[in-house]
Motif scaffolding. Structure first.
Motif, short mmCIF file in Angstrom:
data_model
loop_
_atom_site.label_atom_id
_atom_site.label_comp_id
_atom_site.label_asym_id
_atom_site.label_seq_id
_atom_site.Cartn_x
_atom_site.Cartn_y
_atom_site.Cartn_z
N GLN A 342 0.90 -1.22 0.16
CA GLN A 342 -0.02 -0.11 -0.10
C GLN A 342 0.83 1.28 0.07
O GLN A 342 0.39 2.35 -0.59
CB GLN A 342 -0.61 -0.01 1.24
N ASN A 343 2.10 1.03 0.44
CA ASN A 343 2.93 2.12 0.56
C ASN A 343 3.96 2.16 -0.32
O ASN A 343 5.03 2.69 -0.54
CB ASN A 343 3.61 2.56 2.00
N ASP A 344 3.60 1.44 -1.86
CA ASP A 344 4.61 1.30 -2.63
C ASP A 344 5.85 0.90 -2.68
O ASP A 344 6.93 1.36 -3.12
CB ASP A 344 4.63 2.84 -3.49
N ILE A 345 5.94 -0.21 -1.48
CA ILE A 345 7.24 -0.98 -1.24
C ILE A 345 7.24 -2.28 -1.66
O ILE A 345 6.11 -3.04 -1.01
CB ILE A 345 7.76 -0.60 0.09
N PHE A 346 7.80 -3.12 -2.46
CA PHE A 346 7.50 -4.40 -2.83
C PHE A 346 8.42 -5.34 -2.06
O PHE A 346 9.71 -5.48 -2.35
CB PHE A 346 7.65 -4.67 -4.17
N ALA A 347 8.05 -5.95 -0.90
CA ALA A 347 8.87 -6.96 -0.37
C ALA A 347 8.07 -8.08 0.08
O ALA A 347 7.29 -7.49 1.13
CB ALA A 347 9.40 -6.33 1.22
N PRO A 348 7.86 -9.17 -0.35
CA PRO A 348 6.93 -9.91 -0.35
C PRO A 348 7.07 -10.89 1.14
O PRO A 348 8.10 -11.20 1.61
CB PRO A 348 7.11 -11.10 -1.46
N ALA A 349 5.93 -11.55 1.52
CA ALA A 349 5.92 -12.58 2.63
C ALA A 349 6.07 -13.87 1.91
O ALA A 349 5.69 -14.12 0.92
CB ALA A 349 4.34 -12.26 3.03
N ILE A 350 7.26 -14.81 2.50
CA ILE A 350 7.27 -16.00 2.05
C ILE A 350 6.75 -16.81 3.30
O ILE A 350 7.19 -16.47 4.50
CB ILE A 350 9.01 -16.25 1.88
N ARG A 351 5.86 -17.73 2.93
CA ARG A 351 5.29 -18.35 4.15
C ARG A 351 5.53 -20.00 3.88
O ARG A 351 5.66 -20.55 2.69
CB ARG A 351 3.87 -18.02 4.43
N PRO A 352 5.05 -20.62 4.67
CA PRO A 352 4.88 -22.11 4.69
C PRO A 352 3.99 -22.35 3.27
O PRO A 352 3.02 -21.76 3.18
CB PRO A 352 4.35 -22.65 5.88
N PRO A 353 4.01 -23.44 2.71
CA PRO A 353 4.99 -24.57 2.86
C PRO A 353 6.49 -24.25 2.26
O PRO A 353 7.53 -24.82 2.19
CB PRO A 353 4.65 -25.65 2.04
N THR A 354 6.62 -22.98 1.47
CA THR A 354 7.87 -22.71 0.99
C THR A 354 9.07 -22.69 1.97
O THR A 354 10.25 -23.30 1.87
CB THR A 354 8.02 -21.25 0.26
#
Ligand code: PLP
Length: 390
Positions: A342-354
């Protein structure tokens, strides 16, 4: 859809119900620290373009020139009609970077690992792999038909225990490991792994995907940084710090000649395109002549570490340019990723099962500015107070 395909819809529902469904984010601009996503300028902290070379004019020029000289496609597999002098030049340049006798370029890093592993071990052999190894190392081990044993992540006593218990029942043994792990950004204990390999008569295959261009005074990877010059099978990619596409295996002339005659993922696929080959070749030269790019990257890592510790956000590791942050459980982590977006920053969540535990996964680039790093940490801090995270 017709009945035999009905299961696909059901399987997708299961993926959705488990909250594991994913889809790609569309980017509509050149690779850089700021990219267009949904028509908005977005600060990129998820790219593998660690040195900023994917948008470098010299790589772009090299790709255009090669396309004009050779055309768009290699037109065949390397052993038939698809072997260009440009491929030879790139392989010589990689061998020189890696200080190995030879190198072989594959169409991707994934295919390089599949091909190399499935060629050097088979049914009578043993593969010992780190639990956090990349998917292509694990699938390469399965494809090889060897017995596969997984040791605890970066845990040298776990590896030693498995070797002690199992090594003597197999013909050959191959230890496989990422040098920089893709999800936690930590390093494997390579010196100790090499010592165990010597003691138990094992081959070692290292995947330098995230280390090539980034680690070592020449940018040749963790093997370069640690000064390891014992026989080793070194795999890497041309698609991350090198800003192109493709993968490589570097090692002895015999190993490379053997792979050219055995690795199905190299023999039965079309040679790398002239554009990709030329861009990678330009990048291999740049990483050796411009060490300042690596210095800039490490300065950015120091700045990020300091800013994070000032606001008590804890990274899993700060060994490399990949910095994973603990920001709560899976839901909280997804909320933080959404807030950043929403604040124009792309840093994704990596979650299970990865991964076993959810995290925000940041990747730094040499071309990020201090202001961009501060903007990221400020946004994380605001987010923490607004979402009242621990
Ligand atoms: C990205 C990656 C690969 C695959 O490389 P590609 O060239 O993208 O196919 C292999 N191993 C690791 C550890 C990676 O992170």
């Amino acid at each position: 859809m017709a009945k035999p395909y009905d299961w696909i819809g059901h399987a997708l529902q299961v993926v959705h119900q488990a909250n594991w469904h994913r889809s790609p984010v569309t980017i509509s601009s050149r690779a850089d620290t700021v990219v267009k996503i949904d028509d908005r300028d977005t600060l990129m902290f998820a790219s593998n373009n660690y040195l900023g070379l994917a948008g470098d004019p010299r790589l772009i020029e090299a790709a255009i020139a090669a396309t004009q000289t050779y055309g768009t496609g290699a037109t065949g597999s390397r052993l038939v009609s698809g072997h260009l002098d440009l491929h030879q030049e790139l392989e010589t340049a990689i061998a020189s970077l890696k200080q190995t006798e030879a190198a072989l370029v594959f169409s991707s890093g994934y295919l390089a690992n599949l091909g190399a592993i499935a060629s050097v071990v088979g049914a009578r052999d043993l593969v010992l792999q780190d639990a956090y190894n990349h998917s292509c190392l694990k699938n390469g081990a399965i494809l090889s038909g060897a017995q596969v044993i997984t040791y605890s992540h970066a845990n040298i006593s776990s590896l030693a225990r498995e070797l002690e218990q199992h090594r003597d029942r197999y013909r050959r043994c191959l230890i496989t490991t990422d040098t920089v792990f893709s999800m936690d950004g930590d390093l494997c204990p390579l010196g100790e792994i090499m010592d165990l390999a010597d003691r138990y008569d094992c081959m070692v295959l290292v995947d330098e995907a995230h280390a090539t261009g980034v680690f070592g005074d020449r940018g040749a990877g963790v093997t370069n940084a640690l000064g390891i010059n014992r026989p080793l099978i070194q795999v890497g990619t041309l698609s991350k710090a090198l800003g192109s596409l493709g993968g490589y295996v570097a090692g002895s002339a015999e190993l490379i000649d053997f792979l050219r005659n055995r690795a199905a993922s190299w023999i039965y696929t079309t040679g790398l395109s002239p554009a990709d080959t030329a861009a990678a070749l330009a990048a291999v030269k740049i990483i050796q002549t411009e060490p300042q790019r690596r210095q800039q990257l490490w300065q950015n890592l120091t700045a990020l570490k300091q800013a994070l510790s000032a606001v008590q956000i804890e990274p899993f590791s700060t060994d490399s340019q990949i910095v994973a942050l603990k920001v709560g459980d899976t839901t909280q982590t997804l909320n933080v990723a959404a807030y950043l977006r929403q604040n124009d920053i792309f840093a994704p969540a990596i979650r299970p099962p990865t991964v076993p535990t959810a995290r925000i996964r940041l990747t730094l680039m040499a071309t990020h500015t201090i202001e961009q790093i501060e903007a990221l940490v400020n946004c994380l801090t605001k987010c923490q107070s607004e979402l009242a995270l621990s």
